[in-house]
Design a protein around this motif. Structure first.
Motif, PDB file in Angstrom:
ATOM      1  N   GLU A 101      -6.041  -3.444 -29.859  1.00 29.03           N
ATOM      2  CA  GLU A 101      -6.689  -4.549 -30.561  1.00 29.03           C
ATOM      3  C   GLU A 101      -8.141  -4.710 -30.113  1.00 29.03           C
ATOM      4  OE1 GLU A 101      -5.804  -6.567 -33.191  1.00 29.03           O
ATOM      5  OE2 GLU A 101      -4.213  -5.066 -33.323  1.00 29.03           O
ATOM      6  N   GLN A 160      -9.715   2.916 -44.195  1.00 25.65           N
ATOM      7  CA  GLN A 160      -8.606   1.998 -44.001  1.00 25.65           C
ATOM      8  C   GLN A 160      -9.033   0.716 -43.299  1.00 25.65           C
ATOM      9  OE1 GLN A 160      -5.271   3.731 -41.931  1.00 25.65           O
ATOM     10  NE2 GLN A 160      -4.089   3.772 -43.822  1.00 25.65           N
ATOM     11  N   SER A 161      -9.910   0.831 -42.344  1.00 22.57           N
ATOM     12  CA  SER A 161     -10.332  -0.348 -41.591  1.00 22.57           C
ATOM     13  C   SER A 161     -11.329  -1.177 -42.388  1.00 22.57           C
ATOM     14  CB  SER A 161     -10.981   0.102 -40.287  1.00 22.57           C
ATOM     15  OG  SER A 161     -12.111   0.902 -40.589  1.00 22.57           O
ATOM     16  N   GLY A 162     -11.798  -0.634 -43.503  1.00 26.05           N
ATOM     17  CA  GLY A 162     -12.789  -1.355 -44.286  1.00 26.05           C
ATOM     18  C   GLY A 162     -14.215  -1.072 -43.811  1.00 26.05           C
ATOM     19  N   ARG A 208     -10.689  -3.116 -32.079  1.00 27.71           N
ATOM     20  CA  ARG A 208     -10.805  -3.580 -33.463  1.00 27.71           C
ATOM     21  C   ARG A 208     -11.506  -4.927 -33.526  1.00 27.71           C
ATOM     22  NH1 ARG A 208      -4.479  -2.197 -34.645  1.00 27.71           N
ATOM     23  NH2 ARG A 208      -4.735   0.045 -34.492  1.00 27.71           N
ATOM     24  N   ASP A 209     -12.052  -5.380 -32.410  1.00 25.14           N
ATOM     25  CA  ASP A 209     -12.624  -6.713 -32.338  1.00 25.14           C
ATOM     26  C   ASP A 209     -13.724  -6.911 -33.390  1.00 25.14           C
ATOM     27  OD1 ASP A 209     -14.045  -8.972 -31.762  1.00 25.14           O
ATOM     28  OD2 ASP A 209     -13.966  -8.713 -29.588  1.00 25.14           O
ATOM     29  N   PRO A 210     -13.479  -7.787 -34.365  1.00 24.76           N
ATOM     30  CA  PRO A 210     -14.435  -7.945 -35.469  1.00 24.76           C
ATOM     31  C   PRO A 210     -15.823  -8.399 -35.013  1.00 24.76           C
ATOM     32  CG  PRO A 210     -12.336  -8.991 -36.007  1.00 24.76           C
ATOM     33  CD  PRO A 210     -12.267  -8.595 -34.574  1.00 24.76           C
ATOM     34  N   PHE A 253      -0.415  -1.975 -28.079  1.00 21.33           N
ATOM     35  CA  PHE A 253      -1.148  -2.551 -29.195  1.00 21.33           C
ATOM     36  C   PHE A 253      -2.188  -3.559 -28.741  1.00 21.33           C
ATOM     37  CE2 PHE A 253       1.936  -0.628 -31.901  1.00 21.33           C
ATOM     38  CZ  PHE A 253       1.108  -0.236 -32.935  1.00 21.33           C
ATOM     39  N   SER A 274     -17.052  -0.065 -46.235  1.00 23.05           N
ATOM     40  CA  SER A 274     -17.766  -1.067 -47.041  1.00 23.05           C
ATOM     41  C   SER A 274     -18.730  -1.889 -46.198  1.00 23.05           C
ATOM     42  CB  SER A 274     -16.757  -1.983 -47.738  1.00 23.05           C
ATOM     43  OG  SER A 274     -16.063  -2.754 -46.771  1.00 23.05           O
ATOM     44  N   LEU A 275     -18.716  -1.697 -44.874  1.00 27.51           N
ATOM     45  CA  LEU A 275     -19.566  -2.503 -43.994  1.00 27.51           C
ATOM     46  C   LEU A 275     -20.736  -1.726 -43.409  1.00 27.51           C
ATOM     47  CD1 LEU A 275     -16.719  -4.312 -41.985  1.00 27.51           C
ATOM     48  CD2 LEU A 275     -18.118  -5.310 -43.789  1.00 27.51           C
ATOM     49  N   THR A 295      -8.485  12.394 -40.260  1.00 24.65           N
ATOM     50  CA  THR A 295      -7.976  11.105 -39.807  1.00 24.65           C
ATOM     51  C   THR A 295      -9.124  10.099 -39.656  1.00 24.65           C
ATOM     52  OG1 THR A 295      -6.270  12.310 -38.674  1.00 24.65           O
ATOM     53  CG2 THR A 295      -6.435  10.009 -38.149  1.00 24.65           C
ATOM     54  N   PRO A 324     -12.074   1.288 -35.185  1.00 26.05           N
ATOM     55  CA  PRO A 324     -13.405   0.960 -35.695  1.00 26.05           C
ATOM     56  C   PRO A 324     -14.499   0.954 -34.616  1.00 26.05           C
ATOM     57  CG  PRO A 324     -11.791  -0.526 -36.630  1.00 26.05           C
ATOM     58  CD  PRO A 324     -11.052   0.348 -35.676  1.00 26.05           C
ATOM     59  N   CYS A 356     -17.718  -5.508 -33.488  1.00 28.94           N
ATOM     60  CA  CYS A 356     -18.066  -4.561 -34.547  1.00 28.94           C
ATOM     61  C   CYS A 356     -19.295  -5.064 -35.302  1.00 28.94           C
ATOM     62  CB  CYS A 356     -16.905  -4.371 -35.523  1.00 28.94           C
ATOM     63  SG  CYS A 356     -15.562  -3.386 -34.842  1.00 28.94           S
TER      64      CYS A 356
END
Ligand code: SF4
Ligand code: SF4
Lengths: 334, 364
Positions: free
Chosen positions: B7, B45-47, B10-12, B3, B50-51, B38, B225, B15
């Motif tokens: 992670e 799912q990751s949102g 998925r680093d905001p 995990f 909307s971004l 998928t 993401p 992104c």
């Protein structure tokens, strides 16, 4: 007694009496039950909360619990979620002919321990034995009753804009454990059911806080479904921050293998608490002081943005719906 | 994969950087299709959905095995449910898929059919052993991801002398379907997010025709993401330079040549055949069927099952949606007559279906 449950034990005759006195009274007995009257006489006053639930869990023994303790925890928790002190419970057993007597004994014993722990008395009960195949090993129904001490009484339609949304701990442990045990799946790190009676912690909470709007245990359907029910009946929007929802890494891992979402998995020892934002810190302090609430955290806020909906703010800062579960979660093809 | 490592994908902050870069480099609307269900779910799912910049139109393609299972294939397995001495084994996704006359496997179970949800095709071996008087029929739906495991299961059954296992083989292959999509002029796609799992088996080479024959880009992509953003960004850069490429952006799982062992076992048992896809119709060479040497496993042969064109479900726009011609909320039934509780078409049934994803995750 024979080593298997026979139809005779449900006949109402001698065999039934033996089962009751040698097994049920041995583990569940108390001054009221011991009288073996047709109905129990209870001492209660004020406003009363009552709840009933039937337990049909498969498997009947799982890491962290079994159907006996679960039947107590489930009902005790439901009563306690009304801001009540659970006092008495009833139990109805439907047993499949052929169930090993040792299994039954283990279940009744565990039920007795759970009731003592929760401080409730089993005051009346019933046993039926049905022919093989007519039920799956054992079903238990429990009804619980308690005195409401919270004022106002917490209720699913009482969430207000500005309220804080708290959970008492990690999500999905029970659901994944039961599913994993049923299917014989081995998860990397062991997961365990969180099955527990929450009443002592809940009583502390409602005694010390002036106002709690909603208390709910996210059992079947999990956190997501329960919050959807609350937002619908309260007509508010629940905005959750994904990163603040506690989920054990091993539960996350197991879920990702099976294609399940931990936010929809059942919990049996956790609760959701929704209350005015200014009391959130105090509530967390009370919860974290109890072993059953040590992982408690604030996961969101009630807003007026999308009434009736649960919105998840993801780790990336994007927003999406967190809808209701449709039917059961089923594992995917790939 | 651990995990901690995941992670990173998925680093905001990272992104955000790519999102901003994409925004500045887009001069017109670009249409990207994610082939795999998928990915559709991951984007929601990751949102991410909307971004993403508004100029990016994302389309869900024919990559959910449940969605592309043809009506007549669904009816075929529903016909088998309830057959005397038949135990149907299936992955969970198929339980709610609607067939004709409002049938589905859940209702069949309520009517007494024996259906067992399995987690792996290997579970069918045990099931067959435990029920020697019955035929265990596994519903083989899926792409190159599932086919090799089923082939391996058949081999094990033969080795163990299990003779009461049958496979109802509806497998389909992904690259052939993309070829069919690209050759349809009505379809307007600028690039593909290629499926991670399927590609882990087949590798990258089978997709090269996308750049060579159609001058479009395509990137094999993971499900986090950052994976998705990097692939989109790469395709935007190529397009701005007037180039088209096929690339592998999921090297931590997908090797250039895929998984030769899995492919070998798959083609030992199966061979290419024509297949009917829901919404897309007949695509030559896009299916897998059981080779004659393995015929004794073939449920289609044993039960004389024929798969044929049949009228589409009235009102359902699944075909247009799988081709990226329409978005789910442009279907007149979406969210009204058709919901996950009461799905009209398979795109609403499968958790990976695009209609279900819209319904479940889209905010407004
Ligand atoms: S089968 Fe695999 S690759 Fe295809 S949609 Fe499902 S998860 Fe994606
Ligand atoms: S909304 Fe329902 S009917 Fe319309 S395309 Fe999707 S699945 Fe088919």
């Amino acid at each position: 007694m024979s080593d298997k449950v026979l139809l005779d034990y449900g006949s109402g005759g001698r065999a039934s009496q033996r089962l009751i006195s040698d097994l049920f009274l041995k583990y569940l007995g108390n001054d009221e039950l011991d009288r073996l009257n047709d109905a129990a006489v209870l001492n209660l006053s004020g406003r009363i909360a009552m709840s009933t639930d039937s337990f049909t869990v498969d498997p009947i023994f799982f890491p962290g619990g079994d159907i006996g303790s679960l039947a107590v925890h489930g009902t005790v928790n439901d009563v306690a979620m009304m801001g009540a002190v659970p006092r008495y419970i009833t139990c109805g057993y439907i047993i499949e002919e052929g169930l090993p007597m040792a299994d039954l004994e283990r279940i009744v014993q565990s039920m007795g321990e759970a009731a003592r722990h929760a401080g409730v008395k089993v005051v009346t009960g019933d046993t039926k034995v049905v022919p093989k195949g007519a039920c799956d090993k054992i079903f238990i129904n429990t009804t619980g009753i308690g005195e409401i001490i919270a004022d106002p009484t917490p209720s699913g339609d009482a969430a207000r804009v500005g309220d804080a949304v708290l959970v008492s701990g990690t999500m999905g442990d029970h659901g994944l454990t039961v599913l994993g045990t049923r299917e014989g799946l081995d998860f990397e790190a062991k997961v365990q059911s969180d099955s527990a009676a929450l009443n002592h912690l809940l009583v502390k909470l409602v005694r010390e806080l002036p106002e709690v709007h909603v208390l709910r245990d996210p059992t079947r359907g999990g956190l997501a479904t329960t919050l959807n029910e609350i937002t619908k009946s309260s007509n508010v929007c629940c905005e959750l921050t994904e990163t603040s929802i506690p989920v054990r890494p091993e539960v996350k891992g197991g879920c990702s293998i099976l294609g399940l979402d931990p936010l929809y998995l059942a919990n049996e020892g956790k609760f959701i608490c929704i209350l005015p934002g200014e009391y959130a810190d105090k509530a967390l302090e009370i919860m974290r002081a109890d072993p059953l609430g040590q992982d408690a955290c604030r996961i969101g806020t009630m807003t007026d943005a999308n009434p009736g909906k649960v919105v998840l703010v993801t780790q990336l800062g994007g927003k999406r719906l967190l809808g209701m579960l449709e039917g059961e979660q089923l594992p995917r093809i790939c | 994969m651990s995990f901690e490592l995941l992670e990173k994908f998925r680093d905001p902050a990272l992104c955000r950087k790519i999102l901003d870069k994409m925004e500045s480099e887009l001069d017109r609307e670009l249409r990207f299709m994610e082939v795999c269900g998928t990915h559709t779910v991951a984007i929601f799912q990751s949102g991410l959905r909307s971004l993403l910049p508004e100029k990016i139109v994302h389309l869900s393609g024919p990559g959910c095995p449940v969605c592309v299972t043809h009506e007549s294939e669904v009816n075929a397995f529903l016909d088998l449910a309830g057959h005397e001495n038949v135990i149907l084994a299936t992955f969970g996704d198929l339980m709610r898929v609607p067939g004709d006359k409002g049938r589905n496997l859940k209702k069949a179970v309520a009517d007494g059919a024996r259906v067992k949800v399995v987690y792996s095709p290997f579970d069918t071996l045990k099931l067959a052993k435990e029920n020697p008087g019955d035929l265990v029929v596994f519903i083989g739906v899926g792409f190159e991801t599932t086919a090799p495991t089923i082939a391996a299961t058949m081999k094990m059954a033969r080795e163990q002398g299990i003779d009461n296992l049958r496979i109802l083989c509806f497998h389909k292959t992904v690259p052939t379907a993309l070829d069919a999509l690209l050759s349809d002029e009505a379809i307007n796609i600028d690039g593909f997010i290629l499926p991670g799992h399927v590609s882990a088996i087949i590798g990258v080479e089978p997709y090269e025709f996308i750049a060579e024959n159609y001058a479009k880009s395509a990137v094999v992509t993971g499900f986090e993401p950052l994976d998705i953003l990097q692939s989109l960004n790469q395709m935007i850069e190529w397009r701005n330079k007037g180039e088209a490429h096929v690339a592998n952006n999921y090297t931590r799982i997908v090797g250039e040549h895929g998984n030769p062992k899995a492919l070998e076992i798959m083609y030992e048992v199966f061979e290419p055949c024509d297949a009917l896809w829901r919404g897309l119709g007949l695509i030559p060479g896009s299916g897998l069927e059981i080779r004659p040497e393995w015929e004794s496993f073939d449920a289609k042969k044993q039960f004389g099952i024929e798969i044929k064109e049949s009228p589409a479900l009235p009102g359902c726009k699944c075909g247009d949606i799988l081709k990226g011609v329409k978005q789910p909320d442009q279907c007149p039934l979406f969210g009204k007559a058709c919901t996950p509780a009461n799905p009209v078409g398979p795109c609403m049934v499968s958790t990976e279906g695009s209609c279900a994803a819209y319904y479940k995750y889209k905010l407004d």
